[in-house]
Design a protein around this motif. Structure first.
Motif, PDB file in Angstrom:
ATOM      1  N   LEU A   1       0.786  -1.276   0.035  1.00 34.27           N
ATOM      2  CA  LEU A   1      -0.055   0.047  -0.032  1.00 34.27           C
ATOM      3  C   LEU A   1       0.972   1.342  -0.002  1.00 34.27           C
ATOM      4  O   LEU A   1       1.736   1.362   0.769  1.00 34.27           O
ATOM      5  N   PRO A   2       0.640   2.237  -0.835  1.00 28.78           N
ATOM      6  CA  PRO A   2       1.158   3.560  -1.021  1.00 28.78           C
ATOM      7  C   PRO A   2       1.234   4.204   0.231  1.00 28.78           C
ATOM      8  O   PRO A   2      -0.141   4.460   1.104  1.00 28.78           O
ATOM      9  N   VAL A   3       2.148   4.960   0.785  1.00 26.71           N
ATOM     10  CA  VAL A   3       1.801   5.853   2.003  1.00 26.71           C
ATOM     11  C   VAL A   3       2.361   7.092   1.855  1.00 26.71           C
ATOM     12  O   VAL A   3       1.751   8.300   1.949  1.00 26.71           O
ATOM     13  N   LEU A   4       3.485   7.516   1.165  1.00 26.54           N
ATOM     14  CA  LEU A   4       4.226   8.689   0.905  1.00 26.54           C
ATOM     15  C   LEU A   4       4.877   8.711  -0.466  1.00 26.54           C
ATOM     16  O   LEU A   4       5.963   7.943  -0.796  1.00 26.54           O
ATOM     17  N   GLY A   5       4.387   9.744  -1.368  1.00 26.88           N
ATOM     18  CA  GLY A   5       5.230   9.909  -2.659  1.00 26.88           C
ATOM     19  C   GLY A   5       4.862   8.738  -3.666  1.00 26.88           C
ATOM     20  O   GLY A   5       5.372   9.052  -4.933  1.00 26.88           O
ATOM     21  N   LEU A   6       4.055   7.887  -3.478  1.00 33.04           N
ATOM     22  CA  LEU A   6       3.597   6.910  -4.497  1.00 33.04           C
ATOM     23  C   LEU A   6       1.965   7.064  -4.805  1.00 33.04           C
ATOM     24  O   LEU A   6       1.182   7.192  -3.855  1.00 33.04           O
ATOM     25  N   THR A   7       1.487   6.926  -5.841  1.00 31.72           N
ATOM     26  CA  THR A   7       0.390   6.711  -6.178  1.00 31.72           C
ATOM     27  C   THR A   7      -0.175   5.148  -6.046  1.00 31.72           C
ATOM     28  O   THR A   7       0.545   4.395  -5.455  1.00 31.72           O
ATOM     29  N   ASP A   8      -1.445   4.824  -6.444  1.00 32.31           N
ATOM     30  CA  ASP A   8      -2.019   3.562  -6.134  1.00 32.31           C
ATOM     31  C   ASP A   8      -1.377   2.609  -6.990  1.00 32.31           C
ATOM     32  O   ASP A   8      -1.205   1.269  -6.530  1.00 32.31           O
TER      33      ASP A   8
ATOM     34  N   THR B   1       0.065   3.143  11.600  1.00 32.41           N
ATOM     35  CA  THR B   1      -0.182   4.363  11.143  1.00 32.41           C
ATOM     36  C   THR B   1       1.140   5.209  10.826  1.00 32.41           C
ATOM     37  O   THR B   1       2.130   5.210  11.402  1.00 32.41           O
ATOM     38  N   VAL B   2       1.271   5.883   9.563  1.00 35.46           N
ATOM     39  CA  VAL B   2       2.532   6.550   9.083  1.00 35.46           C
ATOM     40  C   VAL B   2       2.215   7.697   8.954  1.00 35.46           C
ATOM     41  O   VAL B   2       1.178   8.185   8.136  1.00 35.46           O
ATOM     42  N   ARG B   3       2.789   8.934   9.252  1.00 37.09           N
ATOM     43  CA  ARG B   3       2.546  10.238   8.825  1.00 37.09           C
ATOM     44  C   ARG B   3       3.896  10.907   8.774  1.00 37.09           C
ATOM     45  O   ARG B   3       4.980  10.642   9.494  1.00 37.09           O
ATOM     46  N   SER B   4       3.940  12.044   7.964  1.00 39.68           N
ATOM     47  CA  SER B   4       5.226  12.795   7.720  1.00 39.68           C
ATOM     48  C   SER B   4       5.415  13.640   8.805  1.00 39.68           C
ATOM     49  O   SER B   4       4.794  14.206   9.415  1.00 39.68           O
ATOM     50  N   GLY B   5       6.833  13.695   9.302  1.00 44.34           N
ATOM     51  CA  GLY B   5       7.329  14.259  10.453  1.00 44.34           C
ATOM     52  C   GLY B   5       8.059  15.641   9.912  1.00 44.34           C
ATOM     53  O   GLY B   5       8.806  16.207  10.811  1.00 44.34           O
ATOM     54  N   GLY B   6       8.096  16.006   8.499  1.00 43.75           N
ATOM     55  CA  GLY B   6       9.099  16.913   8.009  1.00 43.75           C
ATOM     56  C   GLY B   6       9.883  16.248   7.119  1.00 43.75           C
ATOM     57  O   GLY B   6      10.017  15.131   6.570  1.00 43.75           O
ATOM     58  N   PRO B   7      10.650  17.310   6.484  1.00 45.30           N
ATOM     59  CA  PRO B   7      11.522  16.697   5.268  1.00 45.30           C
ATOM     60  C   PRO B   7      12.321  15.647   5.850  1.00 45.30           C
ATOM     61  O   PRO B   7      13.248  15.460   6.621  1.00 45.30           O
TER      62      PRO B   7
ATOM     63  N   GLU C   1      11.445  12.821   7.179  1.00 49.07           N
ATOM     64  CA  GLU C   1      11.050  12.208   8.461  1.00 49.07           C
ATOM     65  C   GLU C   1       9.561  11.705   8.453  1.00 49.07           C
ATOM     66  O   GLU C   1       8.872  11.983   7.892  1.00 49.07           O
ATOM     67  N   LEU C   2       9.463  10.348   9.225  1.00 51.04           N
ATOM     68  CA  LEU C   2       8.220   9.625   9.118  1.00 51.04           C
ATOM     69  C   LEU C   2       8.207   9.545  10.822  1.00 51.04           C
ATOM     70  O   LEU C   2       9.024   9.327  11.517  1.00 51.04           O
ATOM     71  N   ARG C   3       6.676   9.276  11.147  1.00 51.75           N
ATOM     72  CA  ARG C   3       6.430   8.815  12.357  1.00 51.75           C
ATOM     73  C   ARG C   3       5.568   7.523  12.079  1.00 51.75           C
ATOM     74  O   ARG C   3       4.692   7.478  11.409  1.00 51.75           O
ATOM     75  N   VAL C   4       5.950   6.491  12.702  1.00 49.49           N
ATOM     76  CA  VAL C   4       5.244   5.205  12.723  1.00 49.49           C
ATOM     77  C   VAL C   4       4.730   4.624  13.959  1.00 49.49           C
ATOM     78  O   VAL C   4       5.478   4.690  14.924  1.00 49.49           O
ATOM     79  N   ARG C   5       3.554   4.643  14.111  1.00 49.44           N
ATOM     80  CA  ARG C   5       2.792   4.071  15.235  1.00 49.44           C
ATOM     81  C   ARG C   5       2.015   2.848  14.894  1.00 49.44           C
ATOM     82  O   ARG C   5       1.193   2.398  14.197  1.00 49.44           O
ATOM     83  N   TRP C   6       2.559   1.779  15.569  1.00 51.63           N
ATOM     84  CA  TRP C   6       2.263   0.385  15.424  1.00 51.63           C
ATOM     85  C   TRP C   6       0.913   0.310  16.192  1.00 51.63           C
ATOM     86  O   TRP C   6       0.841   0.800  17.295  1.00 51.63           O
TER      87      TRP C   6
ATOM     88  N   LEU D   1      15.942  10.077   7.522  1.00 51.66           N
ATOM     89  CA  LEU D   1      16.451   9.352   6.159  1.00 51.66           C
ATOM     90  C   LEU D   1      17.005  10.881   5.795  1.00 51.66           C
ATOM     91  O   LEU D   1      16.419  11.751   5.345  1.00 51.66           O
ATOM     92  N   ASP D   2      18.494  10.707   5.603  1.00 53.12           N
ATOM     93  CA  ASP D   2      19.247  11.825   4.911  1.00 53.12           C
ATOM     94  C   ASP D   2      20.575  11.506   4.091  1.00 53.12           C
ATOM     95  O   ASP D   2      20.551   9.980   4.402  1.00 53.12           O
ATOM     96  N   ALA D   3      21.238  12.351   3.832  1.00 60.68           N
ATOM     97  CA  ALA D   3      22.476  11.901   3.231  1.00 60.68           C
ATOM     98  C   ALA D   3      23.432  11.169   3.904  1.00 60.68           C
ATOM     99  O   ALA D   3      24.332  10.591   3.448  1.00 60.68           O
ATOM    100  N   SER D   4      23.286  11.484   5.287  1.00 60.79           N
ATOM    101  CA  SER D   4      24.616  10.961   6.217  1.00 60.79           C
ATOM    102  C   SER D   4      23.862   9.523   6.648  1.00 60.79           C
ATOM    103  O   SER D   4      24.813   8.925   7.139  1.00 60.79           O
ATOM    104  N   GLY D   5      22.644   9.193   6.435  1.00 66.58           N
ATOM    105  CA  GLY D   5      22.154   7.846   6.921  1.00 66.58           C
ATOM    106  C   GLY D   5      20.869   7.784   7.358  1.00 66.58           C
ATOM    107  O   GLY D   5      20.177   8.573   6.889  1.00 66.58           O
TER     108      GLY D   5
END
Length: 564
Positions: A489-496, A530-536, A538-543, A553-557
């Motif tokens: 299932l798409p969550v961020l940046g993806l279509t169906d 539940t997944v929501r964006s937390g900024g550039p 960044e994601l918040r994931v709640r099981w 996630l960024d260029a450093s890791g």
């Protein structure tokens, strides 16, 4: 294959006992006998012969690998036939052992079999035959192996030759040299790479641990046994988690046609006394794997092991795979060296890890995350640290399982433009419920990946950098498997359609929910997390039945932090 009736009292999970293993060994040995040459030096099994070695070497392979089975079985009648074949083979039939040649591999099986059955075979040979056989084997002491598990073949030959007093100085040098060379590939916690790089697969168990531990055990060298046995015991704590409740080993890595050779390290732990597993768990895992393959067509109508997984399957083969190659499965019968009254044969079977509880287990050296669910007995391997020297679907996909096979249409991949390759994998760490890595797609595109797992559900996120604005990016999930359900299932940046495009800033984050389950009526995937964006980046994931986690996630890791 004609096997005894199931014994569901002693073996409530598999029905298999020692009698089943003995019957299976006898059937496999009987099936190859019609394909032996007149003097039993070669076993010319039907099928295509490899360009790697050719017909003569393939015939030697058939002799050596089935001899190993006869040695574990300690079948005196069969060993008499192999003694005849040995005499003919070392009298000019067998190809010589040369640098990086297939006969070096087979010499190790022959030497190990001779060492295990010295009283039944070697000691009964004519002295002239023994001299010729020792001379043929001795070429392995100086032949240059490929820099991988092959380094242990001279060790195995040297151990036997030293035992019989033949070229003892050269034998000792070969042993010391090989054991020293594998040290550079030991990364701790019971894990070796199979040579340079990050090649993690079943060669850890059926080669890198098998030969040193057996050598130490046969040499009665307590110092070496403590060293290599300790490593084996630590490895088995992880290794035992790679088997599904149906007995299936993890479908990952090369040489999978060796099938139930995957059970060799389980038996080796019991044989050497270095295992964290109980006797009942050891036999349950081993017998489960044997039954898994025998029930699914691993043996053809002639009683021969085929080149494949269940039945024939060319997708699993390598350039060195010949008609007799599957008979390295003989290593799985190592347990027959344990006497019938050993507790590994007399204890009642106990459940394996996949049957006891849901678990998400990080494995440090390979940078893997194992995810198992008790309700369906499935085990999933999230691969964020293993690859071969070339792009190989059995090494480089993002995930593998005990019930699916890598697909030609690129399951568990990130496809940038039209390129689904995944090379130059750089581990970025594993932790409680997560694993991360970075890899290259094509020329200059980088994908930083993280997976979070809980129960059967997964959240996968990918930061793609270096691709031109507007470049399509598609993510894929699990391939279809028998009796299982694959969801994405798409969550961020993806279509169906699970496709997105690169933005203008050169770094775009994509995320999806994924699940592979054997449950017939699972809770809807979107209700498990539940997944929501937390900024550039960044994601918040709640099981739904677990913690909340912040992922960045960024260029450093990658950073994964539980949220209080």
């Amino acid at each position: 294959m004609d096997l005894p009736p199931d014994d569901r009292t002693l073996s409530p999970y598999t029905g298999y006992t020692r009698a089943h293993w003995e019957a299976a060994a006898d059937a496999l040995l009987a099936a190859v006998e019609p394909y032996a040459t007149e003097e039993h030096a070669l076993y010319d099994l039907p099928g295509d012969h490899t360009s790697w070695s050719g017909r003569l070497s393939d015939g030697l392979e058939g002799h050596a690998r089935t001899l190993l089975l006869a040695a574990f079985r300690r079948d005196g009648t069969a060993l008499e036939r192999y003694a005849e074949g040995l005499a003919a083979g070392v009298s000019g039939v067998w190809p010589r052992i040369v640098d990086r040649g297939q006969p070096l591999v087979e010499a190790a099986s022959i030497a190990l079999a001779l060492r295990l059955t010295r009283d039944l075979l070697w000691d009964r040979l004519d002295d002239a035959v023994r001299q010729r056989a020792a001379a043929w084997l001795a070429d392995a002491l100086t032949a240059e192996p490929w820099p991988c598990n092959w380094e242990l073949f001279p060790v195995t030959v040297g151990g036997f030759l030293e035992d019989i007093g033949y070229e003892t100085e050269a034998s000792r040098k070969a042993i010391d040299r090989g054991l020293e060379r594998i040290e550079q590939w030991y990364l701790g916690d019971g894990w070796y790479t199979d040579g340079d790089g990050r090649k993690f697969d079943y060669y850890n168990g059926w080669a890198m641990h098998l030969y040193p531990v057996l050598h130490a055990w046969l040499a009665d060298d307590n110092r070496l046994l403590d060293l290599y046995g300790g490593r084996l015991s630590r490895h088995l704590a992880d290794y035992s988690r790679l088997f599904g409740a149906d007995g299936a080993p993890m479908h990952q890595g090369r040489s999978l046609t060796y099938r139930f050779a995957t059970t060799a390290p389980l038996w080796l732990g019991a044989l050497s006394g270095h295992t964290p597993l109980s006797p009942g768990e050891t036999r349950r895992l081993a017998s489960g794997a044997l039954r898994y393959f025998l029930d699914r067509g691993a043996v053809d109508e002639h009683g021969l092991l085929t080149l494949g997984w269940h039945g024939p399957n060319e997708a699993l083969l390598q350039g060195y795979s010949g008609p007799a190659s599957p008979y390295w499965a003989s290593k799985g019968f190592l347990g027959l060296l344990l006497p019938p009254d050993h507790e590994v044969w007399t204890a009642t079977e106990e459940p394996g890890p996949a049957e006891r509880a849901d678990a998400v287990t990080p494995l440090g050296p390979p940078n893997w995350l194992l995810q198992s669910t008790r309700s369906d007995g499935l085990v999933r391997l999230h691969n964020h640290g293993s690859e071969d020297v070339r792009y190989d679907p059995f090494y480089t996909r993002l995930a593998y399982s005990t019930v699916t096979e890598p697909s030609a249409s690129y399951d568990n991949s990130v496809i940038v433009g039209e390129d689904a390759s995944r090379t130059g994998i750089v581990p970025l760490g594993v932790g409680e419920g997560w694993a991360a890595s970075r890899h290259t797609v094509g020329d200059g595109v980088q994908v930083t990946s993280v997976v979070l797992a809980h129960g059967a559900a997964e959240m996968r996120a990918y930061l793609v950098t270096g691709a031109a604005p507007g470049t399509p990016v598609r993510v894929t999930g699990w391939a279809a498997g028998e009796g299982v359900r694959s969801e994405l299932l798409p969550v961020l940046g993806l279509t169906d359609s699970l496709t997105g495009v690169m933005g203008d800033d050169g770094a775009t984050l994509f995320a999806a929910l994924v699940r592979l389950t054997g449950e017939p009526d699972p809770v809807p995937l979107e209700e498990t997390v539940t997944v929501r964006s937390g900024g550039p980046g960044e994601l918040r994931v709640r099981w739904s039945a677990g913690p909340e986690v912040r992922v960045r996630l960024d260029a450093s890791g990658v950073e994964v932090v539980p949220v209080a």
